[in-house]
Design an enzyme around this catalytic site. Structure first.
Site, PDB file in Angstrom:
ATOM      1  N   ARG A  53      45.440   5.093  16.151  1.00 30.10           N
ATOM      2  CA  ARG A  53      46.567   5.357  17.063  1.00 30.10           C
ATOM      3  C   ARG A  53      47.587   4.223  17.026  1.00 30.10           C
ATOM      4  O   ARG A  53      48.773   4.451  17.322  1.00 30.10           O
ATOM      5  CB  ARG A  53      46.066   5.514  18.506  1.00 30.10           C
TER       6      ARG A  53
ATOM      7  N   LYS B 163      54.733   0.209  17.634  1.00 28.01           N
ATOM      8  CA  LYS B 163      54.407   1.548  18.143  1.00 28.01           C
ATOM      9  C   LYS B 163      55.104   1.799  19.483  1.00 28.01           C
ATOM     10  O   LYS B 163      55.693   2.855  19.699  1.00 28.01           O
ATOM     11  CB  LYS B 163      52.890   1.660  18.331  1.00 28.01           C
ATOM     12  N   ASN B 164      55.028   0.818  20.378  1.00 30.92           N
ATOM     13  CA  ASN B 164      55.533   1.046  21.734  1.00 30.92           C
ATOM     14  C   ASN B 164      57.057   1.049  21.812  1.00 30.92           C
ATOM     15  O   ASN B 164      57.624   1.355  22.862  1.00 30.92           O
ATOM     16  CB  ASN B 164      54.934   0.025  22.710  1.00 30.92           C
TER      17      ASN B 164
ATOM     18  N   ASP C 194      47.199  -5.350  26.479  1.00 26.29           N
ATOM     19  CA  ASP C 194      46.908  -4.821  25.137  1.00 26.29           C
ATOM     20  C   ASP C 194      46.320  -5.881  24.203  1.00 26.29           C
ATOM     21  O   ASP C 194      45.943  -5.561  23.074  1.00 26.29           O
ATOM     22  CB  ASP C 194      48.187  -4.240  24.511  1.00 26.29           C
TER      23      ASP C 194
ATOM     24  N   ARG D 270      45.656   6.558  35.044  1.00 27.94           N
ATOM     25  CA  ARG D 270      47.036   6.302  34.616  1.00 27.94           C
ATOM     26  C   ARG D 270      47.925   7.392  35.183  1.00 27.94           C
ATOM     27  O   ARG D 270      48.327   8.321  34.499  1.00 27.94           O
ATOM     28  CB  ARG D 270      47.112   6.254  33.081  1.00 27.94           C
TER      29      ARG D 270
ATOM     30  N   CYS E 208      44.584   6.986  25.985  1.00 30.56           N
ATOM     31  CA  CYS E 208      43.385   6.147  25.917  1.00 30.56           C
ATOM     32  C   CYS E 208      42.598   6.221  27.225  1.00 30.56           C
ATOM     33  O   CYS E 208      43.184   6.314  28.301  1.00 30.56           O
ATOM     34  CB  CYS E 208      43.803   4.692  25.717  1.00 30.56           C
TER      35      CYS E 208
END
Ligand code: UD1
Length: 423
Positions: free
Chosen positions: A397, A22-23, A305, A121, A116
Protein backbone atom coordinates in the site's frame (compact mmCIF):
# COMPACT_ATOMS: atom_id res chain seq x y z
CA UNK A 1 1.14 -17.22 0.65
CA UNK A 2 3.27 -14.29 -0.51
CA UNK A 3 6.05 -13.31 1.84
CA UNK A 4 9.38 -11.54 2.08
CA UNK A 5 12.19 -13.91 2.96
CA UNK A 6 14.97 -11.87 4.54
CA UNK A 7 18.42 -13.10 5.48
CA UNK A 8 19.41 -10.62 8.16
CA UNK A 9 22.63 -9.33 9.61
CA UNK A 10 24.04 -7.63 6.52
CA UNK A 11 24.57 -3.83 6.71
CA UNK A 12 22.89 -1.79 3.98
CA UNK A 13 25.22 0.15 1.65
CA UNK A 14 24.57 2.24 -1.45
CA UNK A 15 22.40 4.96 -2.90
CA UNK A 16 18.69 5.10 -3.64
CA UNK A 17 16.29 7.77 -4.79
CA UNK A 18 13.26 8.11 -2.52
CA UNK A 19 9.84 7.59 -4.15
CA UNK A 20 7.20 10.30 -4.46
CA UNK A 21 4.90 10.73 -1.45
CA UNK A 22 1.83 8.50 -1.27
CA UNK A 23 0.10 10.94 1.07
CA UNK A 24 0.55 13.75 -1.44
CA UNK A 25 -0.29 11.75 -4.54
CA UNK A 26 -3.63 10.47 -3.16
CA UNK A 27 -5.31 13.84 -2.41
CA UNK A 28 -3.77 15.42 -5.51
CA UNK A 29 -5.18 12.66 -7.75
CA UNK A 30 -8.56 13.26 -6.12
CA UNK A 31 -8.18 17.02 -6.66
CA UNK A 32 -7.82 16.56 -10.43
CA UNK A 33 -11.60 15.95 -10.40
CA UNK A 34 -12.13 19.62 -9.53
CA UNK A 35 -11.86 20.68 -13.14
CA UNK A 36 -12.34 19.24 -16.62
CA UNK A 37 -9.23 18.73 -18.69
CA UNK A 38 -6.06 16.69 -19.05
CA UNK A 39 -3.85 16.63 -15.96
CA UNK A 40 -0.45 15.08 -15.51
CA UNK A 41 0.71 14.04 -12.04
CA UNK A 42 4.41 13.16 -11.91
CA UNK A 43 6.56 10.97 -9.68
CA UNK A 44 3.60 8.93 -8.48
CA UNK A 45 4.74 5.73 -6.75
CA UNK A 46 3.41 2.34 -7.90
CA UNK A 47 1.36 1.34 -4.86
CA UNK A 48 -1.82 -0.61 -4.31
CA UNK A 49 -3.45 2.47 -2.68
CA UNK A 50 -2.73 4.47 -5.82
CA UNK A 51 -4.11 1.60 -7.85
CA UNK A 52 -7.36 1.68 -5.84
CA UNK A 53 -7.59 5.47 -6.32
CA UNK A 54 -7.06 4.91 -10.05
CA UNK A 55 -9.79 2.27 -10.18
CA UNK A 56 -12.21 4.61 -8.38
CA UNK A 57 -11.41 7.44 -10.78
CA UNK A 58 -11.94 5.10 -13.74
CA UNK A 59 -15.24 3.89 -12.26
CA UNK A 60 -16.33 7.54 -12.08
CA UNK A 61 -15.51 7.92 -15.78
CA UNK A 62 -11.99 9.39 -15.71
CA UNK A 63 -9.59 8.19 -18.43
CA UNK A 64 -6.20 7.44 -16.95
CA UNK A 65 -2.85 6.25 -18.28
CA UNK A 66 0.46 5.50 -16.56
CA UNK A 67 3.73 6.41 -18.24
CA UNK A 68 6.55 5.28 -15.94
CA UNK A 69 5.87 7.16 -12.70
CA UNK A 70 3.63 9.76 -14.32
CA UNK A 71 -0.15 9.55 -14.64
CA UNK A 72 -2.20 11.38 -17.28
CA UNK A 73 -5.84 11.88 -16.38
CA UNK A 74 -8.67 13.13 -18.60
CA UNK A 75 -11.32 14.30 -16.15
CA UNK A 76 -13.94 15.69 -18.59
CA UNK A 77 -15.70 12.36 -18.83
CA UNK A 78 -17.12 11.85 -15.31
CA UNK A 79 -20.41 9.99 -15.50
CA UNK A 80 -21.46 9.29 -11.91
CA UNK A 81 -21.31 10.79 -8.42
CA UNK A 82 -21.44 7.41 -6.66
CA UNK A 83 -18.19 5.84 -5.53
CA UNK A 84 -18.38 2.03 -5.82
CA UNK A 85 -18.70 0.45 -2.39
CA UNK A 86 -16.20 -2.35 -3.03
CA UNK A 87 -13.44 0.18 -3.85
CA UNK A 88 -14.42 2.64 -1.14
CA UNK A 89 -13.97 -0.08 1.47
CA UNK A 90 -10.45 -0.87 0.28
CA UNK A 91 -8.93 2.46 1.16
CA UNK A 92 -9.66 5.20 3.67
CA UNK A 93 -8.20 7.82 1.33
CA UNK A 94 -11.23 7.39 -0.95
CA UNK A 95 -12.78 9.92 1.45
CA UNK A 96 -10.68 12.61 -0.30
CA UNK A 97 -12.97 12.35 -3.29
CA UNK A 98 -15.85 13.93 -1.36
CA UNK A 99 -14.56 17.51 -1.44
CA UNK A 100 -13.70 17.68 -5.16
CA UNK A 101 -16.81 15.76 -6.27
CA UNK A 102 -19.10 17.94 -4.21
CA UNK A 103 -17.47 21.02 -5.72
CA UNK A 104 -17.66 19.78 -9.31
CA UNK A 105 -20.82 17.60 -9.38
CA UNK A 106 -22.77 19.07 -6.43
CA UNK A 107 -23.34 15.53 -5.19
CA UNK A 108 -21.30 12.62 -3.89
CA UNK A 109 -22.49 9.28 -2.56
CA UNK A 110 -20.08 7.13 -0.55
CA UNK A 111 -20.05 4.22 1.85
CA UNK A 112 -17.95 4.47 5.03
CA UNK A 113 -14.29 4.11 3.99
CA UNK A 114 -11.89 1.27 4.84
CA UNK A 115 -8.12 1.40 5.39
CA UNK A 116 -5.42 0.16 7.73
CA UNK A 117 -6.54 -1.56 10.94
CA UNK A 118 -4.95 1.00 13.26
CA UNK A 119 -7.86 1.88 15.52
CA UNK A 120 -10.98 3.99 15.23
CA UNK A 121 -10.81 6.40 12.30
CA UNK A 122 -14.04 8.40 12.22
CA UNK A 123 -14.92 10.91 9.48
CA UNK A 124 -16.96 13.34 11.57
CA UNK A 125 -14.55 16.25 10.97
CA UNK A 126 -14.76 15.78 7.19
CA UNK A 127 -18.56 15.82 7.35
CA UNK A 128 -18.69 18.76 9.75
CA UNK A 129 -16.43 20.82 7.47
CA UNK A 130 -18.43 20.02 4.35
CA UNK A 131 -21.68 20.77 6.09
CA UNK A 132 -20.38 24.18 7.28
CA UNK A 133 -19.61 24.92 3.62
CA UNK A 134 -23.29 24.36 2.92
CA UNK A 135 -23.49 20.67 2.04
CA UNK A 136 -26.54 18.69 3.05
CA UNK A 137 -25.51 15.36 4.51
CA UNK A 138 -27.84 12.38 4.60
CA UNK A 139 -26.74 9.16 6.18
CA UNK A 140 -28.71 6.06 5.14
CA UNK A 141 -28.31 2.34 5.44
CA UNK A 142 -24.58 2.00 4.79
CA UNK A 143 -24.21 5.11 2.61
CA UNK A 144 -23.58 8.84 3.01
CA UNK A 145 -24.96 11.29 0.45
CA UNK A 146 -23.66 14.87 0.33
CA UNK A 147 -25.33 17.46 -1.87
CA UNK A 148 -24.92 21.18 -2.34
CA UNK A 149 -26.28 23.37 -5.08
CA UNK A 150 -23.87 26.06 -3.94
CA UNK A 151 -20.92 25.90 -1.53
CA UNK A 152 -20.22 29.03 0.51
CA UNK A 153 -17.05 30.00 2.37
CA UNK A 154 -17.12 29.41 6.14
CA UNK A 155 -15.06 29.68 9.31
CA UNK A 156 -14.27 26.10 10.30
CA UNK A 157 -12.55 25.05 13.51
CA UNK A 158 -11.28 21.47 13.57
CA UNK A 159 -11.43 19.85 17.02
CA UNK A 160 -8.37 17.84 15.99
CA UNK A 161 -5.80 18.79 13.34
CA UNK A 162 -6.93 16.01 10.97
CA UNK A 163 -4.81 15.71 7.82
CA UNK A 164 -7.59 14.27 5.70
CA UNK A 165 -10.29 16.67 6.93
CA UNK A 166 -8.01 19.70 6.30
CA UNK A 167 -7.36 18.48 2.74
CA UNK A 168 -10.97 17.57 2.01
CA UNK A 169 -12.22 20.98 3.15
CA UNK A 170 -9.50 22.78 1.15
CA UNK A 171 -10.58 20.94 -2.01
CA UNK A 172 -14.29 21.57 -1.42
CA UNK A 173 -13.66 25.27 -0.72
CA UNK A 174 -11.51 26.29 -3.69
CA UNK A 175 -14.52 27.10 -5.86
CA UNK A 176 -16.94 28.00 -3.05
CA UNK A 177 -18.33 31.51 -2.96
CA UNK A 178 -16.36 33.70 -0.54
CA UNK A 179 -13.60 32.96 1.95
CA UNK A 180 -13.07 29.78 3.97
CA UNK A 181 -10.82 29.74 7.00
CA UNK A 182 -9.74 26.38 8.49
CA UNK A 183 -8.54 26.80 12.06
CA UNK A 184 -6.52 24.21 13.95
CA UNK A 185 -5.66 22.80 10.52
CA UNK A 186 -3.13 19.98 10.22
CA UNK A 187 0.32 21.25 9.16
CA UNK A 188 1.82 18.21 7.40
CA UNK A 189 4.04 18.89 4.34
CA UNK A 190 1.56 17.00 2.17
CA UNK A 191 -1.02 19.71 2.94
CA UNK A 192 1.38 22.37 1.70
CA UNK A 193 1.91 20.21 -1.39
CA UNK A 194 -1.85 20.10 -1.99
CA UNK A 195 -1.95 23.90 -1.59
CA UNK A 196 0.79 24.26 -4.24
CA UNK A 197 -1.11 21.95 -6.59
CA UNK A 198 -4.42 23.79 -6.11
CA UNK A 199 -2.75 27.18 -6.61
CA UNK A 200 -1.06 25.91 -9.77
CA UNK A 201 -4.61 25.10 -10.98
CA UNK A 202 -5.61 28.71 -10.36
CA UNK A 203 -6.93 28.45 -6.79
CA UNK A 204 -6.17 31.01 -4.08
CA UNK A 205 -5.07 29.09 -0.98
CA UNK A 206 -2.63 30.33 1.65
CA UNK A 207 -1.40 29.31 5.08
CA UNK A 208 -0.96 25.54 4.49
CA UNK A 209 1.76 24.37 6.84
CA UNK A 210 0.41 26.67 9.58
CA UNK A 211 -2.65 26.07 11.80
CA UNK A 212 -4.75 28.52 9.75
CA UNK A 213 -5.47 27.84 6.09
CA UNK A 214 -7.32 30.50 4.11
CA UNK A 215 -9.10 29.64 0.86
CA UNK A 216 -10.52 32.43 -1.27
CA UNK A 217 -13.02 30.91 -3.68
CA UNK A 218 -12.28 31.38 -7.38
CA UNK A 219 -14.76 30.93 -10.25
CA UNK A 220 -12.47 28.92 -12.53
CA UNK A 221 -9.61 26.42 -12.35
CA UNK A 222 -7.55 24.82 -15.10
CA UNK A 223 -5.75 21.51 -15.55
CA UNK A 224 -1.99 21.29 -14.88
CA UNK A 225 1.11 19.13 -14.82
CA UNK A 226 2.51 18.71 -11.29
CA UNK A 227 5.19 16.67 -9.48
CA UNK A 228 4.50 15.44 -5.94
CA UNK A 229 7.01 15.86 -3.09
CA UNK A 230 9.32 13.04 -1.92
CA UNK A 231 7.97 10.57 0.65
CA UNK A 232 9.34 11.54 4.07
CA UNK A 233 8.11 8.32 5.70
CA UNK A 234 9.81 6.10 3.12
CA UNK A 235 13.00 8.16 3.58
CA UNK A 236 12.71 7.73 7.36
CA UNK A 237 12.12 3.99 7.04
CA UNK A 238 15.25 3.52 4.88
CA UNK A 239 17.31 5.74 7.18
CA UNK A 240 16.19 3.67 10.19
CA UNK A 241 17.10 0.47 8.30
CA UNK A 242 20.59 1.80 7.58
CA UNK A 243 21.08 2.82 11.22
CA UNK A 244 19.77 -0.49 12.53
CA UNK A 245 21.93 -2.66 10.28
CA UNK A 246 25.06 -0.59 10.96
CA UNK A 247 25.19 0.37 7.29
CA UNK A 248 25.90 3.53 5.35
CA UNK A 249 23.49 4.79 2.70
CA UNK A 250 22.83 7.89 0.64
CA UNK A 251 19.20 8.83 0.05
CA UNK A 252 18.55 11.23 -2.77
CA UNK A 253 15.30 13.13 -3.46
CA UNK A 254 14.72 14.02 0.21
CA UNK A 255 13.36 17.28 1.68
CA UNK A 256 15.21 17.73 4.98
CA UNK A 257 12.74 20.31 6.28
CA UNK A 258 10.00 17.68 6.19
CA UNK A 259 11.91 15.21 8.35
CA UNK A 260 12.98 17.23 11.41
CA UNK A 261 11.60 15.10 14.25
CA UNK A 262 12.51 11.77 12.60
CA UNK A 263 16.10 12.83 11.95
CA UNK A 264 16.43 14.29 15.43
CA UNK A 265 15.48 10.91 16.93
CA UNK A 266 17.80 8.98 14.64
CA UNK A 267 20.64 11.27 15.73
CA UNK A 268 19.75 10.67 19.37
CA UNK A 269 20.32 6.92 18.82
CA UNK A 270 23.88 7.72 17.72
CA UNK A 271 23.31 7.36 13.97
CA UNK A 272 25.35 9.87 11.98
CA UNK A 273 23.48 12.03 9.46
CA UNK A 274 24.70 14.55 6.91
CA UNK A 275 22.67 16.58 4.45
CA UNK A 276 23.63 18.17 1.22
CA UNK A 277 21.08 19.64 -1.16
CA UNK A 278 18.36 17.03 -1.50
CA UNK A 279 20.58 14.17 -0.28
CA UNK A 280 20.76 12.57 3.13
CA UNK A 281 23.71 10.41 4.14
CA UNK A 282 23.05 8.01 7.03
CA UNK A 283 25.62 5.90 8.85
CA UNK A 284 24.74 3.45 11.61
CA UNK A 285 26.85 2.94 14.66
CA UNK A 286 27.84 -0.31 16.35
CA UNK A 287 26.66 1.19 19.65
CA UNK A 288 23.23 2.64 19.15
CA UNK A 289 21.67 3.99 22.31
CA UNK A 290 18.18 4.34 23.75
CA UNK A 291 16.41 7.70 23.44
CA UNK A 292 14.17 7.95 26.53
CA UNK A 293 10.59 9.03 25.88
CA UNK A 294 9.10 9.51 22.43
CA UNK A 295 5.56 10.75 21.84
CA UNK A 296 3.89 10.74 18.43
CA UNK A 297 2.09 13.93 17.49
CA UNK A 298 0.69 15.94 14.60
CA UNK A 299 3.38 17.53 12.38
CA UNK A 300 5.92 18.87 13.25
CA UNK A 301 5.79 16.25 16.05
CA UNK A 302 7.15 12.75 15.63
CA UNK A 303 5.00 11.04 12.94
CA UNK A 304 2.79 8.14 13.94
CA UNK A 305 3.69 6.68 10.52
CA UNK A 306 7.30 6.25 11.74
CA UNK A 307 6.39 4.85 15.17
CA UNK A 308 6.60 1.10 14.34
CA UNK A 309 9.91 1.52 12.45
CA UNK A 310 11.41 3.52 15.34
CA UNK A 311 10.26 0.82 17.76
CA UNK A 312 12.07 -1.83 15.69
CA UNK A 313 15.24 0.30 15.80
CA UNK A 314 15.01 1.06 19.53
CA UNK A 315 14.56 -2.64 20.29
CA UNK A 316 18.30 -3.13 19.55
CA UNK A 317 19.69 -0.01 21.22
CA UNK A 318 21.46 -0.07 24.58
CA UNK A 319 19.13 1.00 27.40
CA UNK A 320 15.41 1.67 27.76
CA UNK A 321 13.10 3.83 25.70
CA UNK A 322 9.37 4.45 25.78
CA UNK A 323 7.05 5.26 22.87
CA UNK A 324 3.61 6.79 23.48
CA UNK A 325 1.11 6.74 20.61
CA UNK A 326 -1.18 9.80 20.64
CA UNK A 327 -2.70 9.76 17.15
CA UNK A 328 -4.24 6.31 16.74
CA UNK A 329 -5.50 4.03 19.47
CA UNK A 330 -4.77 0.65 17.88
CA UNK A 331 -1.31 1.12 16.50
CA UNK A 332 0.77 -1.38 18.47
CA UNK A 333 -0.01 -4.59 16.57
CA UNK A 334 3.65 -4.88 15.56
CA UNK A 335 4.65 -5.29 19.23
CA UNK A 336 3.65 -8.96 19.37
CA UNK A 337 5.50 -9.66 16.12
CA UNK A 338 8.71 -7.88 17.19
CA UNK A 339 8.58 -9.87 20.44
CA UNK A 340 8.59 -13.06 18.32
CA UNK A 341 11.91 -11.81 16.96
CA UNK A 342 13.37 -11.44 20.45
CA UNK A 343 12.52 -7.79 21.19
CA UNK A 344 11.80 -6.99 24.83
CA UNK A 345 8.71 -4.81 24.66
CA UNK A 346 6.26 -4.15 27.47
CA UNK A 347 2.95 -2.65 26.33
CA UNK A 348 1.22 -0.30 28.77
CA UNK A 349 -2.05 1.55 27.98
CA UNK A 350 -1.06 3.87 25.14
CA UNK A 351 2.67 3.34 25.30
CA UNK A 352 5.31 0.64 25.04
CA UNK A 353 8.44 0.27 27.19
CA UNK A 354 11.37 -0.90 25.09
CA UNK A 355 14.25 -2.67 26.76
CA UNK A 356 17.07 -2.84 24.23
CA UNK A 357 18.54 -6.28 23.41
CA UNK A 358 21.87 -7.00 21.69
CA UNK A 359 20.18 -8.45 18.59
CA UNK A 360 16.91 -9.79 17.19
CA UNK A 361 16.56 -13.24 15.65
CA UNK A 362 14.72 -14.39 12.55
CA UNK A 363 11.10 -15.55 12.85
CA UNK A 364 7.92 -15.83 10.79
CA UNK A 365 5.94 -12.65 11.43
CA UNK A 366 2.75 -11.06 10.18
CA UNK A 367 2.43 -7.50 8.86
CA UNK A 368 -0.86 -6.25 10.30
CA UNK A 369 -0.81 -2.80 8.72
CA UNK A 370 1.38 -0.76 6.39
CA UNK A 371 3.99 0.71 8.75
CA UNK A 372 3.96 -2.34 11.05
CA UNK A 373 4.99 -4.31 7.96
CA UNK A 374 7.83 -1.88 7.22
CA UNK A 375 9.03 -2.21 10.82
CA UNK A 376 9.15 -6.00 10.53
CA UNK A 377 11.12 -5.80 7.28
CA UNK A 378 13.79 -3.53 8.75
CA UNK A 379 13.89 -5.69 11.89
CA UNK A 380 14.43 -8.71 9.63
CA UNK A 381 17.31 -6.99 7.82
CA UNK A 382 19.09 -6.43 11.14
CA UNK A 383 18.18 -9.77 12.79
CA UNK A 384 20.36 -12.84 12.99
CA UNK A 385 18.99 -15.59 10.73
CA UNK A 386 16.01 -15.71 8.38
CA UNK A 387 12.82 -13.70 8.80
CA UNK A 388 9.65 -14.32 6.84
CA UNK A 389 7.24 -11.40 6.68
CA UNK A 390 3.67 -12.31 5.71
CA UNK A 391 0.85 -9.90 4.82
CA UNK A 392 2.70 -8.14 1.99
CA UNK A 393 -0.49 -6.52 0.70
CA UNK A 394 -0.20 -4.08 3.62
CA UNK A 395 3.37 -3.12 2.69
CA UNK A 396 2.42 -2.76 -1.00
CA UNK A 397 0.00 0.00 0.00
CA UNK A 398 2.85 2.41 0.74
CA UNK A 399 6.23 1.16 -0.49
CA UNK A 400 6.97 0.97 -4.21
CA UNK A 401 8.67 -2.45 -4.58
CA UNK A 402 10.35 -2.31 -1.18
CA UNK A 403 12.27 -5.52 -1.93
CA UNK A 404 13.88 -3.96 -5.04
CA UNK A 405 14.84 -0.82 -3.12
CA UNK A 406 16.47 -2.90 -0.38
CA UNK A 407 18.20 -5.22 -2.88
CA UNK A 408 19.71 -2.09 -4.44
CA UNK A 409 21.17 -1.37 -0.99
CA UNK A 410 22.60 -4.89 -0.69
CA UNK A 411 19.80 -6.23 1.55
CA UNK A 412 19.16 -9.96 1.23
CA UNK A 413 15.44 -9.97 0.62
CA UNK A 414 13.30 -11.97 -1.76
CA UNK A 415 9.63 -11.79 -2.56
CA UNK A 416 8.39 -15.34 -2.50
CA UNK A 417 5.03 -16.77 -3.53
CA UNK A 418 3.90 -20.22 -2.53
CA UNK A 419 3.28 -22.28 0.56
CA UNK A 420 4.52 -21.00 3.94
CA UNK A 421 7.71 -22.85 4.71
CA UNK A 422 8.08 -24.10 8.27
CA UNK A 423 10.53 -22.12 10.32
C1 UD1 B 1 -3.30 10.78 7.37
C2 UD1 B 1 -2.26 9.94 6.64
C3 UD1 B 1 -1.81 8.78 7.51
C4 UD1 B 1 -1.31 9.29 8.85
C5 UD1 B 1 -2.34 10.21 9.50
C6 UD1 B 1 -1.81 10.88 10.76
C7 UD1 B 1 -2.93 10.21 4.34
C8 UD1 B 1 -3.45 9.56 3.10
N1 UD1 B 1 -2.88 9.43 5.41
O1 UD1 B 1 -4.41 9.95 7.65
O2 UD1 B 1 -0.74 8.12 6.81
O3 UD1 B 1 -1.08 8.19 9.70
O4 UD1 B 1 -2.72 11.27 8.59
O5 UD1 B 1 -0.65 11.57 10.49
O6 UD1 B 1 -2.54 11.35 4.32
N2 UD1 B 1 -10.10 11.92 13.31
C9 UD1 B 1 -11.35 12.11 13.84
N3 UD1 B 1 -12.35 12.50 12.99
C10 UD1 B 1 -12.14 12.72 11.66
C11 UD1 B 1 -10.85 12.54 11.14
C12 UD1 B 1 -9.85 12.15 11.98
O7 UD1 B 1 -11.57 11.90 15.03
O8 UD1 B 1 -13.10 13.09 10.96
C13 UD1 B 1 -9.00 11.47 14.18
C14 UD1 B 1 -8.45 10.11 13.77
O9 UD1 B 1 -9.20 9.06 14.33
C15 UD1 B 1 -7.05 10.16 14.33
C16 UD1 B 1 -6.68 11.64 14.18
O10 UD1 B 1 -7.90 12.35 14.02
O11 UD1 B 1 -7.06 9.79 15.68
C17 UD1 B 1 -5.76 11.95 13.02
O12 UD1 B 1 -6.33 11.42 11.84
P1 UD1 B 1 -6.10 12.13 10.42
O13 UD1 B 1 -5.07 13.19 10.58
O14 UD1 B 1 -7.42 12.51 9.87
O15 UD1 B 1 -5.48 10.95 9.58
P2 UD1 B 1 -5.79 10.59 8.08
O16 UD1 B 1 -6.04 11.82 7.29
O17 UD1 B 1 -6.78 9.49 8.02
Amino acid sequence: MEQYVIKGGKPLYGTVRVQGAKNSALPILAATLLVEGIHEIRDVPHLSDIDVMGRILKALGVRMRWDGNNIKLETSTIKTSRIPESLMRQMRSSIFLMGPMLSRLHEVIITPPGGCAIGARPIDLHLKGLSLLGAKIEEGDGFIRCTATKLRGADIHLDLPSVGATENIMMAAVRAEGITVIRNAAREPEIADLESFLNRMGADVSGAGTPTVVIRGVPRLHSVSYEVIPDRIVAGTLAAAAAMTGGEILLTHVVMDHMGSTLELLERTGAILKFEGDSLWVKGSSQLKAVGNVVTGPYPGFPTDMQPQLMALLSVTAGSSNISERIFDGRFKHVKELVRMGAKLHPLKNSVEIEGVSHLHGATVQATDLRAGAALVIAGLAAHGTTRVLGLHHIDRGYDHLDRTLLQLGGQIQRWSGKVASC
